[in-house]
Every structure is written in structure tokens, then in C-alpha cells.
Design an enzyme around this catalytic site. Structure first.
Site, PDB file in Angstrom:
ATOM      1  N   LYS A   1      51.233  51.352  43.806  1.00  0.00           N
ATOM      2  CA  LYS A   1      52.047  50.221  44.279  1.00  0.00           C
ATOM      3  C   LYS A   1      51.544  49.783  45.654  1.00  0.00           C
ATOM      4  CE  LYS A   1      54.857  51.309  40.816  1.00  0.00           C
ATOM      5  NZ  LYS A   1      53.958  52.010  39.932  1.00  0.00           N
ATOM      6  N   GLY A   2      51.572  48.496  45.901  1.00  0.00           N
ATOM      7  CA  GLY A   2      51.209  47.990  47.213  1.00  0.00           C
ATOM      8  C   GLY A   2      49.764  47.531  47.328  1.00  0.00           C
ATOM      9  N   CYS A   3      49.008  47.618  46.247  1.00  0.00           N
ATOM     10  CA  CYS A   3      47.617  47.170  46.288  1.00  0.00           C
ATOM     11  C   CYS A   3      47.520  45.698  45.912  1.00  0.00           C
ATOM     12  CB  CYS A   3      46.756  47.990  45.331  1.00  0.00           C
ATOM     13  SG  CYS A   3      46.491  49.674  45.879  1.00  0.00           S
ATOM     14  N   GLU A   4      46.642  44.982  46.606  1.00  0.00           N
ATOM     15  CA  GLU A   4      46.391  43.569  46.324  1.00  0.00           C
ATOM     16  C   GLU A   4      45.801  43.429  44.922  1.00  0.00           C
ATOM     17  OE1 GLU A   4      43.042  40.940  48.233  1.00  0.00           O
ATOM     18  OE2 GLU A   4      44.673  41.213  49.652  1.00  0.00           O
ATOM     19  N   SER A   5      44.847  44.300  44.595  1.00  0.00           N
ATOM     20  CA  SER A   5      44.249  44.335  43.254  1.00  0.00           C
ATOM     21  C   SER A   5      44.989  45.396  42.461  1.00  0.00           C
ATOM     22  CB  SER A   5      42.780  44.746  43.333  1.00  0.00           C
ATOM     23  OG  SER A   5      42.163  44.256  44.469  1.00  0.00           O
TER      24      SER A   5
END
Length: 134
Positions: free
Chosen positions: A49-53
Site C-alpha cells: 500500500k502507498g506505492c505510486e505503481s
């Protein structure tokens, strides 16, 4: 595949880069060495969770030693994952928790690629790697 870099560690390869373009090329080359996860492994539970990709990270433990499988839908992130996993693969959780992963990553010349949103994603990956519970 060009094997001349195999003798250099991933850290050495990235530290040898003298430009943003060279670092990018190295990350893309490294991304090709990361085995792809199957669609069955790309679950919500494995998603960071929290990744741009989209990034998936699977942590397995055997006899106190951690092994990691990871994947991303972005080539650059896959290269970053290779760099991160090279620091922790095959180590015990105690050893992993002793490593200052943020400081180690700072030495890899990746800062120009880690936008604020990507940095949040990388921090989420590091947290998942260092977590004691799966």
C-alpha cells in the site's frame, strides 16, 4: 544478456553511475533480472500500500532466513526492488532489522528517481521487509 556486470554487486553498479541517464539504464537492466510474479501471487494481501505503481512483495521465512519475491507494473520500480532486495535477501529478520535500509538506499544514487510519492512507496516496501509479522 551482458554478464560483465555480474561480478559487481548491485550497490557497486549503481554507485558507478555518473548520470541520471546511466542510473536509469542500470535500473532498467536490473529490472530484467527480477523474476515475474504469477497473477495468482499478485493479490491484495501481497500488494504494498502507498506505492505510486502497483508493487507486490511476498516475504517467506525458512529456518529463520527471509526470502523475498517482488514485482511491479513499472520497470523503474522493478529495478529499485532489485536494489532493495539485494540488501536483505537471505538474511535473518534480526539482521534485516539491524540494517539502516534508508541509509543504504541513499548510497545507491536513487534519489533523483524517488519522487515524493515514490519515496512513500519505497518506505512502505522497507516497512514490509522489516516487519516481524507477515
Amino acid at each position: 544478456m551482458n554478464n560483465s556486470n555480474q561480478t559487481l554487486t548491485i550497490k557497486e553498479q549503481l554507485q558507478a553511475c555518473r548520470s541520471k541517464e546511466e542510473t536509469f539504464k542500470t535500473l532498467v537492466t536490473l529490472s530484467k533480472t527480477l523474476p515475474r510474479l504469477s497473477s495468482e501471487e499478485k493479490t491484495e494481501e501481497n500488494k504494498v500500500k502507498g506505492c505510486e505503481s502497483a508493487v507486490w512483495l511476498i516475504v517467506e521465512e525458512s529456518n529463520g532466513i527471509r526470502h523475498f519475491n517482488a514485482d511491479s507494473d513499472a520497470k523503474l520500480m522493478r529495478g529499485v526492488l532489485v536494489a532493495i532486495l539485494s540488501l536483505v535477501e537471505g538474511k535473518s529478520i534480526a539482521d534485516i532489522q539491524q540494517i539502516d535500509l534508508k541509509a543504504e538506499l541513499a548510497e545507491l544514487n536513487l534519489s533523483s528517481y524517488l519522487t515524493s510519492s515514490r519515496t512513500n512507496g519505497v518506505l512502505a516496501i522497507l516497512e514490509k521487509i522489516q516487519a516481524t509479522k507477515q
